[in-house]
Scaffold this motif. Structure first.
Motif, PDB file in Angstrom:
ATOM      1  N   UNK A  24      22.412  69.983 -13.098  1.00  0.00           N
ATOM      2  CA  UNK A  24      21.818  70.555 -14.178  1.00  0.00           C
ATOM      3  C   UNK A  24      22.002  70.071 -15.559  1.00  0.00           C
ATOM      4  N   UNK A  25      21.216  69.960 -16.305  1.00  0.00           N
ATOM      5  CA  UNK A  25      21.358  69.712 -17.875  1.00  0.00           C
ATOM      6  C   UNK A  25      21.589  70.806 -18.681  1.00  0.00           C
ATOM      7  N   UNK A  26      22.574  70.887 -19.569  1.00  0.00           N
ATOM      8  CA  UNK A  26      22.573  71.710 -20.452  1.00  0.00           C
ATOM      9  C   UNK A  26      22.725  71.249 -21.595  1.00  0.00           C
ATOM     10  N   UNK A  43      33.341  69.766 -22.369  1.00  0.00           N
ATOM     11  CA  UNK A  43      34.619  69.337 -21.418  1.00  0.00           C
ATOM     12  C   UNK A  43      34.581  70.521 -20.218  1.00  0.00           C
ATOM     13  N   UNK A  44      34.128  71.563 -20.259  1.00  0.00           N
ATOM     14  CA  UNK A  44      33.970  72.598 -19.178  1.00  0.00           C
ATOM     15  C   UNK A  44      32.875  72.371 -18.544  1.00  0.00           C
ATOM     16  N   UNK A  45      31.694  72.124 -19.133  1.00  0.00           N
ATOM     17  CA  UNK A  45      30.232  72.090 -18.657  1.00  0.00           C
ATOM     18  C   UNK A  45      30.311  70.743 -17.591  1.00  0.00           C
ATOM     19  N   UNK A  46      30.987  69.688 -18.475  1.00  0.00           N
ATOM     20  CA  UNK A  46      30.906  68.299 -17.606  1.00  0.00           C
ATOM     21  C   UNK A  46      31.894  68.489 -16.383  1.00  0.00           C
ATOM     22  N   UNK A  52      25.442  67.110 -20.136  1.00  0.00           N
ATOM     23  CA  UNK A  52      25.442  68.045 -21.333  1.00  0.00           C
ATOM     24  C   UNK A  52      25.120  67.143 -22.385  1.00  0.00           C
ATOM     25  N   UNK A  53      24.117  67.640 -23.106  1.00  0.00           N
ATOM     26  CA  UNK A  53      23.447  67.043 -24.410  1.00  0.00           C
ATOM     27  C   UNK A  53      23.999  68.035 -25.543  1.00  0.00           C
ATOM     28  N   UNK A  54      24.160  67.800 -26.734  1.00  0.00           N
ATOM     29  CA  UNK A  54      24.542  68.709 -27.888  1.00  0.00           C
ATOM     30  C   UNK A  54      24.554  67.768 -29.108  1.00  0.00           C
ATOM     31  N   UNK A  92      19.050  74.290 -19.015  1.00  0.00           N
ATOM     32  CA  UNK A  92      19.393  75.657 -19.474  1.00  0.00           C
ATOM     33  C   UNK A  92      20.213  75.265 -20.866  1.00  0.00           C
ATOM     34  N   UNK A  93      20.391  76.584 -21.766  1.00  0.00           N
ATOM     35  CA  UNK A  93      20.967  76.192 -22.951  1.00  0.00           C
ATOM     36  C   UNK A  93      22.434  77.283 -22.989  1.00  0.00           C
ATOM     37  N   UNK A  94      23.305  76.854 -23.681  1.00  0.00           N
ATOM     38  CA  UNK A  94      24.465  77.347 -24.004  1.00  0.00           C
ATOM     39  C   UNK A  94      24.666  77.250 -25.388  1.00  0.00           C
ATOM     40  N   UNK A  95      24.648  78.672 -25.950  1.00  0.00           N
ATOM     41  CA  UNK A  95      24.816  78.784 -27.441  1.00  0.00           C
ATOM     42  C   UNK A  95      26.338  79.155 -27.616  1.00  0.00           C
TER      43      UNK A  95
END
Length: 145
Positions: A24-26, A43-46, A52-54, A92-95
């Protein structure tokens, strides 16, 4: 006679990611005032096995790349386009953060328009009240704040 089904670019991307067996890519979104919280969320998502992209630039901090106002305006436009591409790429997106300003609201609206599930480190700031519940294990308290 039946016609072959034509796939949208988005459908091709989903199929390609599945074919490659990608996790999954967040896309992490939010105000750059929460860059430290974004790093913790990254860090948590990885660690949870997600790509993770941000945001990679905090234009609120002094830097030679955006020291000149004309350069800064052009760069901001390019970075906004780049971030929308990250949202399109993401599953998905994490705000992140407990504040939703105009830019973050725009990112939320863009993600919704592109059918992306959205999670929040602070669900109470969800402007639509329908974000996804936190993933298994939730959002750790150290990322929430």
């Amino acid at each position: 006679m039946s016609h072959p089904q034509l796939f949208t670019p988005e459908q091709h991307l989903v199929a390609a990611k599945q074919g490659l067996g990608l996790p999954v890519i967040v896309a992490i979104c939010g105000s750059t005032r929460f860059m430290d919280a974004m790093s913790k969320a990254d860090l948590q998502e990885t660690a949870a096995g997600r790509i993770v992209v941000r945001p990679g630039c905090d234009m609120k901090q002094p830097h030679a790349l955006w020291g000149d106002p004309a350069d800064a305006e052009a760069l901001k436009h390019r970075l906004d386009e780049l971030h929308r591409a990250k949202i399109r790429l993401a599953d998905e997106v994490l705000i992140v953060g407990d504040y939703i300003g105009n830019s973050t609201r725009s990112e939320i609206d863009y993600a919704r328009a592109n059918g992306k599930p959205i999670r929040y480190t602070h669900p109470e700031v969800d402007p639509y009240g329908d974000g996804l519940p936190p993933v298994a294990g939730g959002i750790p308290p150290e990322v929430q704040g």
